[in-house]
Motif scaffolding. Structure first.
Motif, PDB file in Angstrom:
ATOM      1  N   ILE A 409     -29.044   5.336 112.509  1.00 56.07           N
ATOM      2  CA  ILE A 409     -28.567   6.466 113.304  1.00 56.07           C
ATOM      3  C   ILE A 409     -28.443   6.036 114.761  1.00 56.07           C
ATOM      4  CG2 ILE A 409     -29.029   8.804 114.092  1.00 56.07           C
ATOM      5  CD1 ILE A 409     -28.367   8.728 111.160  1.00 56.07           C
ATOM      6  N   GLY A 410     -27.248   6.153 115.315  1.00 54.32           N
ATOM      7  CA  GLY A 410     -27.020   5.797 116.710  1.00 54.32           C
ATOM      8  C   GLY A 410     -27.148   7.012 117.619  1.00 54.32           C
ATOM      9  N   GLN A 411     -27.655   6.775 118.807  1.00 54.79           N
ATOM     10  CA  GLN A 411     -27.841   7.857 119.758  1.00 54.79           C
ATOM     11  C   GLN A 411     -26.659   7.947 120.732  1.00 54.79           C
ATOM     12  OE1 GLN A 411     -30.219  10.139 119.354  1.00 54.79           O
ATOM     13  NE2 GLN A 411     -30.757   8.967 117.506  1.00 54.79           N
ATOM     14  N   LEU A 412     -26.731   8.911 121.629  1.00 50.05           N
ATOM     15  CA  LEU A 412     -25.601   9.271 122.477  1.00 50.05           C
ATOM     16  C   LEU A 412     -25.341   8.247 123.581  1.00 50.05           C
ATOM     17  CD1 LEU A 412     -26.329  13.087 122.831  1.00 50.05           C
ATOM     18  CD2 LEU A 412     -24.769  11.954 121.235  1.00 50.05           C
ATOM     19  N   VAL A 413     -24.111   8.252 124.063  1.00 46.70           N
ATOM     20  CA  VAL A 413     -23.693   7.393 125.174  1.00 46.70           C
ATOM     21  C   VAL A 413     -23.261   8.284 126.337  1.00 46.70           C
ATOM     22  CG1 VAL A 413     -22.117   5.570 125.928  1.00 46.70           C
ATOM     23  CG2 VAL A 413     -22.871   5.663 123.539  1.00 46.70           C
ATOM     24  N   ASN A 414     -23.793   8.009 127.504  1.00 47.30           N
ATOM     25  CA  ASN A 414     -23.385   8.714 128.717  1.00 47.30           C
ATOM     26  C   ASN A 414     -22.645   7.743 129.623  1.00 47.30           C
ATOM     27  OD1 ASN A 414     -24.842  11.200 128.073  1.00 47.30           O
ATOM     28  ND2 ASN A 414     -26.692  10.008 128.457  1.00 47.30           N
ATOM     29  N   VAL A 415     -21.430   8.082 129.994  1.00 51.90           N
ATOM     30  CA  VAL A 415     -20.647   7.239 130.893  1.00 51.90           C
ATOM     31  C   VAL A 415     -20.777   7.783 132.304  1.00 51.90           C
ATOM     32  CG1 VAL A 415     -18.357   6.309 131.401  1.00 51.90           C
ATOM     33  CG2 VAL A 415     -19.057   6.688 129.022  1.00 51.90           C
ATOM     34  N   VAL A 459     -27.918   5.623 125.738  1.00 50.77           N
ATOM     35  CA  VAL A 459     -27.573   4.586 126.705  1.00 50.77           C
ATOM     36  C   VAL A 459     -26.655   5.164 127.780  1.00 50.77           C
ATOM     37  CG1 VAL A 459     -25.618   3.775 125.299  1.00 50.77           C
ATOM     38  CG2 VAL A 459     -26.611   2.259 127.009  1.00 50.77           C
ATOM     39  N   ASP A 460     -26.895   4.774 129.025  1.00 55.18           N
ATOM     40  CA  ASP A 460     -26.028   5.133 130.139  1.00 55.18           C
ATOM     41  C   ASP A 460     -25.154   3.937 130.481  1.00 55.18           C
ATOM     42  OD1 ASP A 460     -27.131   7.649 130.348  1.00 55.18           O
ATOM     43  OD2 ASP A 460     -28.581   7.071 131.889  1.00 55.18           O
ATOM     44  N   ILE A 461     -23.856   4.158 130.542  1.00 52.05           N
ATOM     45  CA  ILE A 461     -22.907   3.110 130.915  1.00 52.05           C
ATOM     46  C   ILE A 461     -22.460   3.374 132.346  1.00 52.05           C
ATOM     47  CG2 ILE A 461     -20.681   2.049 130.397  1.00 52.05           C
ATOM     48  CD1 ILE A 461     -22.854   1.562 128.283  1.00 52.05           C
ATOM     49  N   ASP A 462     -22.884   2.521 133.263  1.00 55.36           N
ATOM     50  CA  ASP A 462     -22.567   2.663 134.680  1.00 55.36           C
ATOM     51  C   ASP A 462     -21.310   1.853 134.990  1.00 55.36           C
ATOM     52  OD1 ASP A 462     -22.412   2.483 137.467  1.00 55.36           O
ATOM     53  OD2 ASP A 462     -24.583   2.631 137.710  1.00 55.36           O
TER      54      ASP A 462
END
Length: 618
Positions: A409-415, A459-462
Motif C-alpha cells: 500500500i502506497g501513501q500520498l504524495v504532496n507536491v 512524501v513531499d516533493i519540493d
C-alpha cells in the motif's frame, strides 16, 4: 573481505565449534542460516571495521555466557586470513578489524565484475547482483490507473517505485512480469464517456437541442476532457460518422439539481469506444517517456469477454466458498479471515467489482504464459480496506496469503513549490499529473525523488529543491558524485596515471576506509532491498556512498600535486600526512584511481536500478 564473506566465516566457525564439542548445548540444527548472521558497521571506528552479535544470538542455545562464547569466536577469527584484530566488547559483541589489503579487495571485485545491459545508459557493473530469488516468477502489477484521465501524482509514485522494485527483484535473480491492469469495464468508463459527450455538446453549442452541456455531477473535468472530445469528433468525422445523427438521451438532473449526463445511448457508446483507446495510448506514451516498460497490458474487460470471471467463480464454488442468498451470489470470505462475506453477483444479475478481482488473481496464477508464483499488487492508500477480502480470496483458492499474494500500500504524495502545496494541473484540473512533474523537474529527479522514500510513508516533493544544483538535492548529490568520478578519470588519463602498479594495501587512510566499507555493503543492500520489497534502500545507500566519496574526494588526490612551501615546513608527521593525501606515490595513486572507478561503477549500477541516468559531466 566483505560483510557476506564475514557472515559465511562466522557461520562456519559456529559449525566447527559444535563439531569440536566447544559450543556447549548448541547443535548444528540450531544454527541459523548464514544470512541471519548480520555483520554491521560500528558507529565508532575505534571499534573496528565490522561487528557481529553472533555469540549473543547463539549463547542461550549453547547454555553459555555470551562473552565466553564470543571469546571462542574471536580466537578462530583472529587466525583467519585478512583479519588483523578481533576484540570482544560489552555483553558479547565481536569487533573485527581487517588488514588494509583485505578491506580493499572489494575494489578489484567490483572492477572485475562482468557488465550487464542498462536501459538508461551504458552497461553497468553486475557486482552485488545475485540469483537468490532465481526460479520464481513474480508478477508485479503497478500504476494500473483508470483510463479516464492522465496519470496523477499517486500513480506516478507507483510508476517510479514499481519499476525500481522490478529492477531490484531482477538484480536478485527473479523473473519479473511487469503488468498494468486497465480498468476498462464498469461505471468509471461510463462517467468518462458522459463527461466527453457534455464537453462536445458544450463546444458545439448544442444545449438548446436537448444535449447536456454541463459536466455530469460524477464526471471528469479538465482541459484533457475537452481535448479528447475534440479528437473523438475529428476522428468520427474522418470516418464519416455524424455524431449529431446518433441516438442520444440526456438523463436530466438528480434530486440535488445536478446534471446526470448522457444515458446508455449510441452517442455515449461512440465516445466510449473511440476515447478509451486514446487514453490507453496516452498512458502508454507517458509510461514510455518515464522509462517504465510493461510486459503485459491487461484489460479488465477481457475477463468478462473470455469467461474468466465465470471460471474463477466456478472454482470457488467447487471449493465450497460460494453460496446464494437474497437473490445474489456471495463469496464466503469470512471462512478465510475476512470481516464479512462479499457479494460477487448482485440480485439484478450484474457482477460486483470484486468478481473481476477474483478472476484476475486466478488468471495471474494459472495463465498459460508466465504464471505467477507470487502476485504482487501495488495499491493506493485508499485500498487499505481491500486487503482482507483479497487475502481471503487467495486462501480460498488454496494459496498462501503473504506468499503467493503480496499487497503493498502506497501513501500520498504532496507536491510543494515555494513552500506551498501545488494542486492545479494545466490539463487535469485539481490534480498534478506525471507530465506536470516531468515538465517541472525532469525524469531523473522525478523518478529518484519518488523512489527514495519508503512507499509506506507519505512524501513531499519540493520542486524548488529538486530543480536546484545543491548538495541538499539528493538526486543531484548522487549524480554529481558519479560525474566527479568521471572527471577524476579524465584528469588521471591526462596525467598518465593508470591502474598499473597499484597496491590496494595502500588504501589505508580513514577516508579510504569509509569508502571501502560503503562499497563492501552494496551486495547486502541489493539483497535486502529485494527481500523486503524496499527499493528506497538503494537510493539511501547511494546517498551514503556519495557522502563518503565526496569527503574522500576533498582530502585525497589521485593525480599527485606538489606540497606548497608552507605545507613543506610542518613537522615530519604533518608533512607525511599531507604527502600521502596530496602527493601519493605511483602505487598509491594507481590504487586510488581504482577506488575512484569502483565508486563510479557502483553508483552507476545503483542509479540504473532506480531507472536514473549516471551523467559523466554536470
Amino acid at each position: 573481505m566483505n560483510p557476506e564473506a564475514l557472515s559465511e566465516l562466522i557461520s562456519r566457525i559456529a559449525h566447527e565449534l559444535v563439531v569440536a564439542g566447544k559450543a556447549g548445548q548448541l547443535t548444528e540444527d540450531l544454527i541459523p542460516p548464514v544470512a541471519k548472521f548480520a555483520v554491521m558497521r560500528p558507529k565508532d571506528r575505534a571499534h573496528g571495521d565490522w561487528a557481529s552479535n553472533a555469540a549473543m544470538q547463539l549463547a542461550k542455545k549453547a547454555g553459555m555466557k555470551p562473552r565466553d562464547f564470543a571469546e571462542l569466536f574471536a580466537a578462530e577469527l583472529t587466525a583467519a586470513d585478512g583479519i588483523s584484530k578481533v576484540e570482544v566488547a560489552g555483553p558479547g559483541f565481536i569487533n573485527i578489524t581487517l588488514d588494509s589489503a583485505s578491506a580493499a579487495a572489494v575494489v578489484d571485485q567490483i572492477l572485475e565484475a562482468p557488465k550487464v545491459d542498462s536501459t538508461v545508459g551504458e552497461a553497468v557493473s553486475s557486482f552485488g547482483r545475485n540469483t537468490h530469488l532465481g526460479g520464481e516468477t513474480l508478477n508485479l502489477e503497478f500504476v494500473s490507473a483508470n483510463p479516464t484521465g492522465p496519470i496523477h501524482i499517486g500513480g506516478t509514485r507507483w510508476a517510479a517505485t514499481g519499476d525500481a522494485m522490478a529492477r531490484v527483484l531482477e538484480a536478485n535473480g527473479a523473473k519479473v512480469v511487469r503488468e498494468y491492469y486497465f480498468n476498462d469495464h464498469g461505471e468509471q468508463i461510463n462517467r468518462f464517456a458522459k463527461s466527453l459527450v457534455a464537453a462536445w455538446a458544450h463546444d458545439n453549442d448544442l444545449g438548446d437541442k436537448g444535449y447536456q452541456t454541463e459536466t455530469p455531477f460524477d464526471g471528469y473535468k479538465g482541459a484533457y476532457i475537452d481535448e479528447i472530445a475534440r479528437r473523438v469528433e475529428a476522428e468520427a468525422k474522418a470516418d464519416g460518422v455524424d455524431l449529431t445523427a446518433l441516438d442520444h438521451e440526456d438523463q436530466g438532473l438528480n434530486a440535488d439539481g445536478e446534471p446526470i449526463g448522457e444515458s446508455d445511448s449510441a452517442l455515449r457508446e461512440e465516445f466510449r469506444k473511440r476515447a478509451v483507446p486514446m487514453m490507453f495510448d496516452e498512458i502508454r506514451k507517458s509510461m514510455k517517456d518515464f522509462r517504465v516498460h510493461f510486459d503485459v497490458w491487461f484489460h479488465e474487460n477481457s475477463l468478462y469477454q473470455d469467461g474468466e470471471v465465470d471460471k474463477a467463480i466456478a472454482v470457488l464454488r467447487d471449493r465450497g466458498d460460494i453460496y446464494e442468498k437474497d437473490g445474489a451470489t456471495w463469496f464466503a470470505s469470512t471462512n478465510h479471515g475476512d470481516d464479512k462475506d462479499r457479494v460477487i453477483i448482485k440480485s439484478n444479475g450484474e457482477f460486483a467489482y470484486f468478481a473481476a478481482d477474483i478472476a484476475y488473481y486466478w488468471n495471474k496464477r494459472h495463465r498459460p504464459e508466465n504464471p505467477a508464483d507470487v502476485a504482487i499488487y501495488m495499491l493506493g492508500a485508499d485500498h487499505h480496506g481491500y486487503i482482507g477480502r483479497m487475502m481471503a480470496m487467495c486462501e480460498a483458492f488454496g494459496d498462501k496469503p503473504g506468499e503467493n499474494m503480496q499487497i503493498l500500500i502506497g501513501q500520498l504524495v504532496n507536491v510543494m513549490k515555494d513552500g506551498k502545496a501545488v494542486r492545479m494541473s494545466k490539463r487535469a484540473g485539481n490534480v498534478v499529473t506525471i507530465d506536470d512533474l516531468v515538465e517541472a523537474i525532469g525524469v531523473d529527479a522525478s523518478r529518484y525523488s519518488l523512489a527514495r522514500t519508503d512507499y509506506n510513508s507519505p512524501v513531499d516533493i519540493d520542486l524548488n529543491l529538486l530543480a536546484s544544483h545543491s548538495n541538499d538535492n539528493p538526486v543531484y548529490y548522487v549524480q554529481y558524485a558519479h560525474a566527479r568520478s568521471c572527471n577524476v578519470d579524465r584528469n588521471a588519463e591526462a596525467a598518465g596515471v593508470t591502474f598499473e602498479g597499484s597496491d590496494l594495501g595502500l588504501l589505508d587512510t580513514e577516508a579510504d576506509g569509509e569508502v571501502l566499507a560503503a562499497l563492501a555493503q552494496w551486495p547486502a543492500v541489493i539483497r535486502e532491498a529485494g527481500d523486503k520489497r524496499a527499493p528506497h534502500r538503494i537510493a539511501r545507500y547511494l546517498e551514503d556512498l556519495a557522502a563518503a566519496y565526496h569527503k574522500w574526494y576533498n582530502v585525497e588526490r589521485v593525480v599527485p600535486m606538489e606540497l606548497t612551501d608552507l605545507e613543506s615546513r610542518g613537522d615530519e608527521a604533518t608533512r607525511e600526512a599531507l604527502r600521502i593525501a596530496k602527493a601519493p606515490e605511483p602505487a598509491r595513486a594507481a590504487a586510488r584511481l581504482k577506488l575512484n572507478d569502483a565508486v563510479r561503477d557502483v553508483i552507476a549500477s545503483g542509479l540504473d536500478l532506480l531507472g536514473v541516468t549516471a551523467p559523466e559531466k554536470m
